[in-house]
Scaffold this active site. Structure first.
Site, PDB file in Angstrom:
ATOM      1  N   PRO A 263      -7.144   8.768  15.302  1.00 36.45           N
ATOM      2  CA  PRO A 263      -5.809   9.131  15.794  1.00 36.45           C
ATOM      3  C   PRO A 263      -4.743   8.818  14.741  1.00 36.45           C
ATOM      4  CG  PRO A 263      -6.814   7.401  17.172  1.00 36.45           C
ATOM      5  CD  PRO A 263      -7.788   7.712  16.091  1.00 36.45           C
TER       6      PRO A 263
ATOM      7  N   LYS B 147       2.453  -3.293   7.304  1.00 37.04           N
ATOM      8  CA  LYS B 147       2.695  -3.479   5.855  1.00 37.04           C
ATOM      9  C   LYS B 147       4.126  -3.040   5.518  1.00 37.04           C
ATOM     10  CE  LYS B 147       0.306  -4.657   2.979  1.00 37.04           C
ATOM     11  NZ  LYS B 147      -0.021  -6.004   2.424  1.00 37.04           N
TER      12      LYS B 147
ATOM     13  N   TYR C 235      -1.575  -0.566  11.058  1.00 34.59           N
ATOM     14  CA  TYR C 235      -1.733  -1.236   9.755  1.00 34.59           C
ATOM     15  C   TYR C 235      -0.556  -0.915   8.842  1.00 34.59           C
ATOM     16  CZ  TYR C 235      -3.162  -1.746   4.866  1.00 34.59           C
ATOM     17  OH  TYR C 235      -3.180  -2.041   3.519  1.00 34.59           O
TER      18      TYR C 235
ATOM     19  N   THR D  96       0.825  -1.207   0.000  1.00 33.31           N
ATOM     20  CA  THR D  96       0.000   0.000   0.000  1.00 33.31           C
ATOM     21  C   THR D  96       0.862   1.261   0.000  1.00 33.31           C
ATOM     22  OG1 THR D  96      -1.437   1.288   1.480  1.00 33.31           O
ATOM     23  CG2 THR D  96      -0.105  -0.374   2.518  1.00 33.31           C
ATOM     24  N   ASP D  97       0.282   2.370  -0.444  1.00 34.96           N
ATOM     25  CA  ASP D  97       0.996   3.658  -0.368  1.00 34.96           C
ATOM     26  C   ASP D  97       1.039   4.189   1.063  1.00 34.96           C
ATOM     27  OD1 ASP D  97      -1.689   4.382  -0.094  1.00 34.96           O
ATOM     28  OD2 ASP D  97      -1.627   5.978  -1.598  1.00 34.96           O
ATOM     29  N   GLU D  98       0.238   3.564   1.960  1.00 38.23           N
ATOM     30  CA  GLU D  98       0.192   4.075   3.339  1.00 38.23           C
ATOM     31  C   GLU D  98       1.531   3.898   4.060  1.00 38.23           C
ATOM     32  OE1 GLU D  98      -3.369   3.449   5.567  1.00 38.23           O
ATOM     33  OE2 GLU D  98      -4.541   3.037   3.764  1.00 38.23           O
TER      34      GLU D  98
HETATM   35  P1  NAD Z   1      -9.376  -7.575   2.328  1.00 34.05           P
HETATM   36  O1  NAD Z   1      -9.389  -7.324   3.801  1.00 34.05           O
HETATM   37  O2  NAD Z   1     -10.611  -7.355   1.537  1.00 34.05           O
HETATM   38  O3  NAD Z   1      -8.936  -9.100   2.060  1.00 34.05           O
HETATM   39  C1  NAD Z   1      -7.922  -9.732   2.792  1.00 34.05           C
HETATM   40  C2  NAD Z   1      -8.028 -11.233   2.556  1.00 34.05           C
HETATM   41  O4  NAD Z   1      -6.944 -11.878   3.248  1.00 34.05           O
HETATM   42  C3  NAD Z   1      -9.323 -11.860   3.105  1.00 34.05           C
HETATM   43  O5  NAD Z   1      -9.865 -12.757   2.154  1.00 34.05           O
HETATM   44  C4  NAD Z   1      -8.865 -12.602   4.349  1.00 34.05           C
HETATM   45  O6  NAD Z   1      -9.663 -13.728   4.655  1.00 34.05           O
HETATM   46  C5  NAD Z   1      -7.451 -12.992   3.969  1.00 34.05           C
HETATM   47  N1  NAD Z   1      -6.585 -13.202   5.132  1.00 34.05           N
HETATM   48  C6  NAD Z   1      -6.427 -12.367   6.201  1.00 34.05           C
HETATM   49  N2  NAD Z   1      -5.556 -12.910   7.065  1.00 34.05           N
HETATM   50  C7  NAD Z   1      -5.138 -14.083   6.529  1.00 34.05           C
HETATM   51  C8  NAD Z   1      -4.221 -15.090   6.943  1.00 34.05           C
HETATM   52  N3  NAD Z   1      -3.571 -15.013   8.121  1.00 34.05           N
HETATM   53  N4  NAD Z   1      -4.019 -16.159   6.143  1.00 34.05           N
HETATM   54  C9  NAD Z   1      -4.690 -16.274   4.961  1.00 34.05           C
HETATM   55  N5  NAD Z   1      -5.583 -15.369   4.532  1.00 34.05           N
HETATM   56  C10 NAD Z   1      -5.798 -14.285   5.309  1.00 34.05           C
HETATM   57  O7  NAD Z   1      -8.158  -6.736   1.772  1.00 34.05           O
HETATM   58  P2  NAD Z   1      -7.983  -6.025   0.353  1.00 34.05           P
HETATM   59  O8  NAD Z   1      -8.520  -4.661   0.426  1.00 34.05           O
HETATM   60  O9  NAD Z   1      -8.439  -6.946  -0.715  1.00 34.05           O
HETATM   61  O10 NAD Z   1      -6.393  -5.900   0.311  1.00 34.05           O
HETATM   62  C11 NAD Z   1      -5.595  -6.949  -0.220  1.00 34.05           C
HETATM   63  C12 NAD Z   1      -4.137  -6.548  -0.150  1.00 34.05           C
HETATM   64  O11 NAD Z   1      -3.929  -5.355  -0.882  1.00 34.05           O
HETATM   65  C13 NAD Z   1      -3.656  -6.259   1.275  1.00 34.05           C
HETATM   66  O12 NAD Z   1      -2.354  -6.774   1.400  1.00 34.05           O
HETATM   67  C14 NAD Z   1      -3.641  -4.746   1.366  1.00 34.05           C
HETATM   68  O13 NAD Z   1      -2.657  -4.296   2.264  1.00 34.05           O
HETATM   69  C15 NAD Z   1      -3.304  -4.375  -0.071  1.00 34.05           C
HETATM   70  N6  NAD Z   1      -3.816  -3.053  -0.521  1.00 34.05           N
HETATM   71  C16 NAD Z   1      -5.138  -2.734  -0.356  1.00 34.05           C
HETATM   72  C17 NAD Z   1      -5.601  -1.508  -0.806  1.00 34.05           C
HETATM   73  C18 NAD Z   1      -7.064  -1.121  -0.678  1.00 34.05           C
HETATM   74  O14 NAD Z   1      -7.397   0.044  -0.940  1.00 34.05           O
HETATM   75  N7  NAD Z   1      -7.958  -2.022  -0.325  1.00 34.05           N
HETATM   76  C19 NAD Z   1      -4.721  -0.613  -1.415  1.00 34.05           C
HETATM   77  C20 NAD Z   1      -3.385  -0.985  -1.572  1.00 34.05           C
HETATM   78  C21 NAD Z   1      -2.946  -2.223  -1.121  1.00 34.05           C
END
Ligand code: NAD
Length: 359
Positions: A299, A168, A164, A138-140
């Site tokens: 926060p 990451k 979070y 993520t960009d965060e």
């Molecule tokens: P999400 O929360 O919708 O999905 C996460 C998935 O991971 C779920 O299906 C969950 O069951 C699974 N999971 C969680 N813990 C687990 C574990 N210990 N073992 C196996 N599976 C597990 O998240 P998302 O929004 O789809 O994000 C997916 C990835 O992309 C993340 O790594 C997030 O950091 C990254 N990301 C998200 C965004 C965004 O805007 N949503 C932006 C940039 C990057």
């Protein structure tokens, strides 16, 4: 023999879009490893569940034995690692799960990937040369771009603000170290805020749509002035597949929509679309915007994120196809048309329905 992609977190918002796109745009077999936490929902993959190229393993990425078995049984050509705890508010309330999955889970997965890749190398398998471990981040991790100027690039120093983003950031560092120290062929992408279908309704856009439809308040942190750079999930997935296919080993790619919006403007834009697309409002609601309420700020809340995506544009030719206007309209439309997906999520019954899904 067809290539195999091992996706972690494929039952989540972005992961399910990756699984769907990979199955439709390639001949690859897809193995989805997902623990099915609260945010994992097999209903997000209902349309591919019977595809003979799709396999599901319900497992925790921190379970080394299960990960080892997944590598040994399916012999993947590549890993796309999306599994994570992903919600900032939850990380503030309960950070432990974020360290367990995002840091320790990534470590376990890296170790099992390294062990598998070494065995490919030792046996002279042609798969060894092309194997990739693609970490989705993520960009965060870059922290706060306050002041309204400048952009995150691949060179921006890490300065995470929340549990979070810190977890990451730690996972990004582990991936980098596994590449530098052990030569594991890794790729990292850092993407801005995604939106689109099948996003768990704790995140701003689905929360706003579904609260508005129910006539509930639309909570906005602080004065709503925080700026995020929005990207439609399908544009993100196209970027991910491109990086996997053509990205340079050891490199990082920043991915973003060049689409900076204040949170309050996103909420107002959703209200406007709903006025047009769902004019029959719940009793007592005269305009959706009347439901907006400002709540105490989160926060450590970062005030601005914005990505300079010129590296992926120049080197790999990626550009987003959706503007925020087209993408948001499609997204609102999807939630209006897919109550069968979100109703069980809101009432919690999706957690019971999925008990039968272990394969
Ligand atoms: P999400 O929360 O919708 O999905 C996460 C998935 O991971 C779920 O299906 C969950 O069951 C699974 N999971 C969680 N813990 C687990 C574990 N210990 N073992 C196996 N599976 C597990 O998240 P998302 O929004 O789809 O994000 C997916 C990835 O992309 C993340 O790594 C997030 O950091 C990254 N990301 C998200 C965004 C965004 O805007 N949503 C932006 C940039 C990057």
């Amino acid at each position: 023999m067809a290539h195999t992609l091992l996706v972690t977190g494929g039952a989540g918002f972005i992961g399910s879009a990756v699984v769907r796109e990979m199955l439709s745009a390639s001949a690859w077999r897809v193995v989805n490893v997902d623990k099915l936490t609260y945010s994992g929902n097999p209903a997000s993959l209902a349309d591919v569940a019977d595809n003979p190229r799709y396999n599901f393993i319900q497992a925790d990425i921190a379970d080394a034995a299960a990960m080892r078995a997944a590598f040994e049984i399916f012999e993947p050509d590549a890993v796309m690692h999306l599994a994570a705890e992903s919600h900032v508010d939850r990380s503030i309330d309960s950070p432990a799960a974020f360290l367990e999955t995002n840091v320790h889970g990534t470590f376990v997965l890296l170790e099992e990937a390294r062990r598998y890749w070494k065995s490919l190398t030792a046996s002279g398998s042609p798969k060894a040369r092309d194997f990739r471990f693609h970490h989705i981040s993520t960009d965060e991790v870059f922290g706060d771009l306050s002041g309204g100027q400048g952009f995150f690039t691949e060179e921006t120093p890490y300065a995470p603000s929340s549990p979070y983003s810190a977890s990451k950031a730690a996972s990004d560092h582990l991936v980098r170290a596994w590449q530098r120290t052990y030569g594991l062929p890794t790729l990292v992408t850092n993407c801005s805020n995604n939106y689109g279908p099948r996003q768990f309704p704790e995140k701003l856009i689905p929360l706003t749509i579904l609260n508005a439809l129910a006539g509930r308040e639309l909570p906005v942190y602080g004065d709503g002035g925080q700026i995020r750079d929005w990207l439609h999930v399908e544009d993100h997935v196209r970027a991910l597949l491109l990086v996997l296919a053509r990205g340079c080993v050891g490199e990082t790619y920043a991915v973003g929509g060049h689409c900076e919006k204040r949170n309050i403007d996103v909420v107002r834009a959703i209200c406007e679309l709903l006025e047009e697309m769902a004019p029959q409002k719940p009793a007592g609601v005269s305009r959706y915007t009347d439901l907006i309420c400002f709540v105490r700020d989160r926060p450590g809340h970062d005030s601005r994120y914005a990505i300079d995506a010129s590296k992926i544009a120049t080197e790999l030719g990626w550009r987003p196809r959706e503007s925020f206007a087209t993408g948001l309209r499609k997204t609102v439309c999807w939630y209006l048309d897919n109550e069968a997906w979100w109703r069980p999520v809101l009432d919690g019954s999706y957690r019971c329905e999925r008990l039968g899904t272990r394969v």
